[in-house]
Design a protein around this motif. Structure first.
Motif, PDB file in Angstrom:
ATOM      1  N   ALA A  67       0.819  -1.204   0.000  1.00 36.62           N
ATOM      2  CA  ALA A  67       0.000   0.000   0.000  1.00 36.62           C
ATOM      3  C   ALA A  67       0.857   1.260   0.000  1.00 36.62           C
ATOM      4  O   ALA A  67       0.610   2.202  -0.773  1.00 36.62           O
ATOM      5  N   LEU A  68       1.883   1.304   0.847  1.00 33.11           N
ATOM      6  CA  LEU A  68       2.715   2.501   0.924  1.00 33.11           C
ATOM      7  C   LEU A  68       3.608   2.658  -0.304  1.00 33.11           C
ATOM      8  O   LEU A  68       3.976   3.773  -0.667  1.00 33.11           O
ATOM      9  N   LEU A  69       3.972   1.560  -0.944  1.00 34.58           N
ATOM     10  CA  LEU A  69       4.739   1.673  -2.177  1.00 34.58           C
ATOM     11  C   LEU A  69       3.938   2.407  -3.251  1.00 34.58           C
ATOM     12  O   LEU A  69       4.503   2.996  -4.165  1.00 34.58           O
ATOM     13  N   ARG A  70       2.612   2.361  -3.143  1.00 41.43           N
ATOM     14  CA  ARG A  70       1.760   3.057  -4.122  1.00 41.43           C
ATOM     15  C   ARG A  70       1.431   4.475  -3.701  1.00 41.43           C
ATOM     16  O   ARG A  70       1.149   5.317  -4.558  1.00 41.43           O
ATOM     17  N   THR A  71       1.446   4.750  -2.390  1.00 37.53           N
ATOM     18  CA  THR A  71       0.877   6.028  -1.934  1.00 37.53           C
ATOM     19  C   THR A  71       1.791   6.846  -1.028  1.00 37.53           C
ATOM     20  O   THR A  71       1.374   7.923  -0.578  1.00 37.53           O
ATOM     21  N   ALA A  72       3.001   6.394  -0.744  1.00 37.46           N
ATOM     22  CA  ALA A  72       3.858   7.124   0.198  1.00 37.46           C
ATOM     23  C   ALA A  72       4.168   8.519  -0.322  1.00 37.46           C
ATOM     24  O   ALA A  72       4.632   8.681  -1.461  1.00 37.46           O
ATOM     25  N   PRO A  73       3.971   9.562   0.509  1.00 43.87           N
ATOM     26  CA  PRO A  73       4.248  10.931   0.067  1.00 43.87           C
ATOM     27  C   PRO A  73       5.695  11.349   0.286  1.00 43.87           C
ATOM     28  O   PRO A  73       6.102  12.423  -0.164  1.00 43.87           O
ATOM     29  N   VAL A  74       6.471  10.513   0.985  1.00 48.09           N
ATOM     30  CA  VAL A  74       7.863  10.852   1.312  1.00 48.09           C
ATOM     31  C   VAL A  74       8.743   9.636   1.027  1.00 48.09           C
ATOM     32  O   VAL A  74       8.248   8.514   0.883  1.00 48.09           O
ATOM     33  N   PRO A  75      10.067   9.810   0.953  1.00 50.18           N
ATOM     34  CA  PRO A  75      10.956   8.673   0.718  1.00 50.18           C
ATOM     35  C   PRO A  75      10.835   7.620   1.833  1.00 50.18           C
ATOM     36  O   PRO A  75      10.641   7.944   2.999  1.00 50.18           O
ATOM     37  N   LEU A  76      10.960   6.352   1.414  1.00 50.23           N
ATOM     38  CA  LEU A  76      10.927   5.228   2.345  1.00 50.23           C
ATOM     39  C   LEU A  76      12.282   4.543   2.362  1.00 50.23           C
ATOM     40  O   LEU A  76      12.840   4.227   1.302  1.00 50.23           O
ATOM     41  N   LEU A  77      12.822   4.308   3.553  1.00 49.90           N
ATOM     42  CA  LEU A  77      14.012   3.474   3.661  1.00 49.90           C
ATOM     43  C   LEU A  77      13.529   2.078   4.011  1.00 49.90           C
ATOM     44  O   LEU A  77      12.979   1.843   5.092  1.00 49.90           O
ATOM     45  N   LEU A  78      13.724   1.144   3.085  1.00 56.50           N
ATOM     46  CA  LEU A  78      13.198  -0.205   3.202  1.00 56.50           C
ATOM     47  C   LEU A  78      14.321  -1.216   3.416  1.00 56.50           C
ATOM     48  O   LEU A  78      15.396  -1.094   2.847  1.00 56.50           O
ATOM     49  N   ALA A  79      14.034  -2.225   4.238  1.00 55.09           N
ATOM     50  CA  ALA A  79      14.960  -3.345   4.399  1.00 55.09           C
ATOM     51  C   ALA A  79      14.155  -4.566   4.791  1.00 55.09           C
ATOM     52  O   ALA A  79      13.052  -4.457   5.323  1.00 55.09           O
ATOM     53  N   HIS A  80      14.733  -5.728   4.552  1.00 58.91           N
ATOM     54  CA  HIS A  80      14.048  -6.985   4.881  1.00 58.91           C
ATOM     55  C   HIS A  80      15.029  -7.969   5.520  1.00 58.91           C
ATOM     56  O   HIS A  80      14.712  -8.605   6.467  1.00 58.91           O
TER      57      HIS A  80
END
Length: 271
Positions: free
Chosen positions: A258-271
């Motif tokens: 969901a946030l990959l489609r709608t995030a208004p700011v940069p996301l720092l992602l890790a798994h």
């Protein structure tokens, strides 16, 4: 973070990725490694059979297009006060970037604004980069003008291994932020999640963080996180990519998707 891998591709997110990489490089005194992948594997596969004779000509044309774009990007870097180098390879974008990222500290990719409908739309590979390797990914909205790494950071914390991986990866950048907010969402039934371990971990790194327990009020987690981003005026977000199994998230939805489609700011992602 001293080595920033920047995905080079001529699309609508190219400028926002470059600006984010430069902003990060200046703040962290880091080096930008530009990686441009020309999709030769697809061309060779398409050339099997009757079209085999056209493959070399198409490959040469693609290389010429990439060289033209390289000149444009190099002209942009001439305006930025950062150290950088260039690496070009043939292949498929996702495995090519993952291979190049073995000694990178972070990958800068794009968050497309919508589904990919034309060749100019950024490749939707941010989540796959985070899942496919061990290098965190800074996913930047294609309309972003800058990456305010020294601004306000929001950590989305749910106690999962993915959230822990993202938090550990983000420590060097969180140390640069003027403020850090940790947001955890109430469990179903109104029970607060015991999230004090996250601020305690950051405190050991000399990072002060404020913990917020966000009331659920029967709303989906992604909507609550978007609300927290707006309310706390976050400039960027740290979050685990796919805290549940990828299959479960594909079936039931999921915060990451969901946030990959709608995030208004940069996301720092890790798994």
């Amino acid at each position: 973070m001293k080595t920033i891998l920047l995905h080079i591709h001529d699309d609508l997110g190219a400028e926002s990725r470059l600006q984010a990489a430069c902003d990060l490089a200046r703040a962290a005194r880091a080096h930008v490694q530009c990686v441009q992948v020309t999709p030769m594997l697809e061309i060779l596969a398409a050339g099997v059979g009757d079209g085999l004779g056209y493959a070399p000509a198409v490959a040469a044309e693609l290389h010429a297009i990439d060289e033209t774009f390289r000149a444009q990007v190099e002209a942009r870097f001439a305006q930025e006060d950062v150290a950088w180098d260039w690496r070009q390879m043939d292949g498929d974008s996702l495995p090519g970037l993952l291979s190049a990222a073995k000694l990178a500290d972070i990958i800068v990719a794009s968050l497309p604004e919508s589904g990919r409908s034309s060749a100019k739309d950024p490749l939707p590979i941010a989540a796959d980069l985070a899942l496919g390797g061990r290098t965190p990914v800074l996913a930047v909205p294609q309309a972003a003008k800058r990456f305010a790494v020294t601004g306000r950071a929001l950590v989305a914390w749910d106690g999962s291994h993915a959230a822990g991986a993202a938090l550990r990866a983000a420590v060097p950048l969180l140390a640069l932020a003027e403020a850090v907010d940790i947001v955890t969402i109430e469990e179903e039934g109104g029970t607060a999640f015991p999230a004090t371990d996250a601020p305690e971990y950051l405190a050991r790194h000399g990072i002060k963080a404020q913990l917020h327990v966000w009331p659920r009020a029967d709303r989906p987690t992604e909507a609550l996180l978007r609300e927290a981003i707006a309310t706390l005026r976050a400039d960027w977000v740290v979050m685990g990519a796919f805290g549940h199994s990828r299959l479960r998230e594909l079936i039931f939805g999921g915060v990451t998707r969901a946030l990959l489609r709608t995030a208004p700011v940069p996301l720092l992602l890790a798994h």
